[in-house]
Design an enzyme around this catalytic site. Structure first.
Site, short mmCIF file in Angstrom:
data_model
loop_
_atom_site.label_atom_id
_atom_site.label_comp_id
_atom_site.label_asym_id
_atom_site.label_seq_id
_atom_site.Cartn_x
_atom_site.Cartn_y
_atom_site.Cartn_z
N GLU A 158 0.82 -1.22 0.00
CA GLU A 158 0.00 0.00 0.00
C GLU A 158 0.85 1.27 0.00
O GLU A 158 0.79 2.10 0.91
CB GLU A 158 -0.95 -0.01 1.20
CG GLU A 158 -1.96 -1.14 1.13
CD GLU A 158 -2.95 -1.15 2.28
OE1 GLU A 158 -4.02 -1.76 2.14
OE2 GLU A 158 -2.65 -0.55 3.34
N GLU A 161 -6.56 -7.93 -1.07
CA GLU A 161 -7.06 -7.81 0.29
C GLU A 161 -8.51 -7.38 0.30
O GLU A 161 -8.92 -6.49 -0.44
CB GLU A 161 -6.27 -6.77 1.10
CG GLU A 161 -4.90 -7.18 1.56
CD GLU A 161 -4.29 -6.14 2.49
OE1 GLU A 161 -5.05 -5.42 3.18
OE2 GLU A 161 -3.06 -6.02 2.51
#
Length: 629
Positions: free
Chosen positions: A153, A306
């Site tokens: 991320e 995710e």
């Protein structure tokens, strides 16, 4: 170049983040047993394991990871092995405080959490490459390895002196010399002219309003600096074994990293997404993010890296997904091009910041609703033979331009809070509800493959973007553009003479003033009366037919929707029902049809390959049927 197709080996991937370093080895065999029972065939390992892998600068402890990967392989479970560089261990920040990120307020953020790194700090970059190269040397040819997951991320920004030095070099490459920089930033305003490179700083806390182009360039620079970190680690693992595909995980619509530039450096695109179960538009937002991932990857399959099987603990109200919702949203991702569905995480953490986060094996253990639903999802995905590797076709392209996004949200625009993603959503939502599939496309790309192209906002325009839109229109394409477009160039230099600059003749319109609205604006026209809100423009027709007109107030009689041949210009923000009526008319004229017509409200239909996925967001039912010819 290796791709996700190579990693799937013809099957959909299923699994989640696995953090064995949080658990004693006595739990690991039970993990593998439960993974096999659930149908898991891929787990992500090592994302936050830097301290476990390298407890001090001069020592690696790989033995535990050897054991984990060997057990997973013996159980038939593949591994997405992560470089752990998103979360440096405390020893790095302690020994090298300059690796810790500094905010625009001059305050350093300390270790004790995650993402505590400056992407420009030499000590951080050296340490990140050391651990990456060590991992690659040891595991690049391990039989469990299916892919590399670089970092996590990406998005950390820093404003320290390391960043200042690299920013100056970035600016010199972009603008040439100080004269070029001063011209680009408009430093004649407020006596800001720079006389030496040492005077140039990242945006920091100032006495009053900062230079908008300085801020815009810094956002571009941070994205590029983070991309350098990614590509350095990518190159290190590729050098050890070029056959293993490489990815990193994007976060829905994220302004700070330019998805078009980043996706070009990956073998395939991955997504982390956490729609809020309490949000009535969660399925819409999920579909929109999924279409973005497919589009960033050029239409190729992508990976849902995710999602939460239950609650997302960082939400103020962390409501779990109700029964059946995780399966529904997982199948939505597959329908929109995902070749795998992973979760964060496999086993719920007993300690730490994410101890309340949902997991495939929750705190209640395998004898739980959540784990039973995970097993059912694994079975459903395993039954979808022939889906992996197939494509999703769209007749509608929606232009998404990262520079326009950044610039239109800079401070001191006419409307504070003019949200770029909201503008995209206003055009995407009615098409999603009518089961019309959309791609997102880059400004300046070849648009000829689409029957309809929507440009909700193109605040900044480049010559390439103008050529692309004109070429598409000249080829007979149908084009719709929203307000506050064609206003400035990439250096945030406002065009003079009216807007949308470079496109006024194409749309047959000239905008003189941008007119934010404090109250709703009544509008009437060929597709009914409606109330526009938030933003409008003082526009006049230059050959376009007026389709809708403002009624009352200072904009009374001003055209709000205009049509010039196959080019439409919308000079305001119509209500959702009005936008749906307008786009239905435009779609019909452009020959754009829904995947399946006349479905009940709440039923989503997506065609992927030779199948149609039907997802009922009311009952949470999913059906997969043969696609109509």
């Amino acid at each position: 170049m290796p791709a996700l197709d190579d990693a799937t080996r013809g099957r959909l991937l299923f699994g989640g983040d696995y953090n064995p370093e949080q658990w004693p080895a006595s739990v690991w065999d039970d993990d593998v047993r439960l993974m096999r029972a659930a149908g898991v065939n891929l787990v992500t390992v090592g994302v936050f394991a830097w301290a476990a892998l390298q407890p001090d600068p001069g020592r690696f402890t790989f033995e535990w990871l050897d054991d984990v990967l060997d057990r997973l392989h013996a159980g038939g479970i593949g591994v997405a092995l992560a470089t752990p560089t998103a979360s440096p261990p405390p020893w790095l920040g302690h020994r090298h405080p300059d690796t810790l990120p500094q905010g625009p307020d001059g305050v350093r953020r300390l270790y004790g959490s995650r993402n505590q790194y400056c992407p420009c700090a030499p000590a951080y970059r050296r340490a990140a490459l050391v651990v990456t190269e060590a991992l690659a040397a040891r595991y690049a040819r391990h039989p469990a390895l299916r892919m590399w997951h670089i970092g996590n991320e990406y998005g950390t920004a820093c404003h320290c002196e390391h960043c200042a030095r690299r920013f100056r070099g970035w600016l010199a490459r972009r603008h040439g010399d100080l004269d070029g920089l001063n011209a680009a930033w408009g430093t004649a305003v407020w006596s800001q002219r720079y006389g030496s490179w040492e005077e140039v700083l990242p945006p920091r806390r100032m006495q009053y309003i900062g230079n908008p182009t300085q801020e815009l360039d810094y956002q571009r620079f941070v994205s590029d600096a983070l991309l350098e970190c990614f590509t350095a680690e990518r190159d290190a693992v590729r050098a050890a074994n070029p056959a293993v595909p490489v990815t990193t995980n994007f976060m829905d619509f994220y302004r700070h990293t330019d998805g078009w530039r980043w996706a070009a450096e990956e073998d395939f695109v991955s997504l982390d997404t956490y729609p809020d179960p309490n949000d009535p538009d969660a399925a819409l937002r999920g579909a929109m993010s999924q279409d973005l991932m497919r589009s960033l990857g050029g239409g190729r399959p992508w990976l849902l890296m995710e999602q939460s099987p239950g609650a997302a603990s960082w939400r103020p109200v962390a409501t779990p997904k109700r029964p059946g919702l995780n399966r529904l949203w997982s199948m939505q991702a597959v329908a929109r091009g995902a070749d795998g569905v992973l979760h964060f995480q496999w086993r719920a953490s007993r300690q730490g910041a994410e101890r309340a986060h949902g997991a495939m094996v929750p705190h209640a253990g395998p004898d739980s609703r959540v784990f039973r639903e995970i097993c059912e999802l694994g079975s459903s995905l395993a039954a979808l033979d022939g889906v992996a590797g197939t494509s999703v076709r769209a007749d509608v392209g929606i232009v998404l331009d990262w520079d326009s996004w950044r610039a239109v949200e800079l401070p001191h625009q006419p409307l504070d809070g003019f949200s770029y993603v909201d503008r995209l959503t206003e055009y995407y939502a009615p098409l999603w509800r009518d089961n019309v599939t959309c791609d997102f496309v880059r400004a300046g790309a070849d648009l000829s493959g689409y029957r309809l192209v929507l440009v909700p906002n193109l605040y900044q325009v480049t010559p390439a973007a103008l050529r692309g839109l004109r070429s598409y229109a000249d080829g007979g394409g149908t084009l719709v553009m929203g307000p506050f477009s064609g206003v400035a160039d990439p250096e945030e230099r406002v065009f003079t003479g009216g807007w949308p600059a470079g496109l006024m003749d194409l749309f047959g319109v000239r905008v003189e003033e941008h007119w934010p609205l404090a109250a709703a604006l009544p509008v009437s026209g060929e597709f009914g009366d409606f109330a526009a809100a938030g933003f409008a423009e003082w526009a006049s027709s230059r050959g376009a037919a007026v389709v809708a007109t403002a009624r009352g107030g200072p904009l009374d009689g001003r055209p709000m929707v205009l049509r010039h041949g196959r080019a439409w210009y919308v000079a305001t923000l119509p209500s959702a029902p009005a936008m749906r009526r307008l786009l239905r008319r435009v779609c019909a004229e452009a020959g754009v049809r829904p995947v399946l017509p006349d479905l009940p409200p709440g039923v989503e239909a997506v065609r992927r390959g030779d199948r149609v996925f039907l997802l009922d967001h009311d009952s949470l039912a999913v059906s997969v049927v043969a696609a109509p010819h």
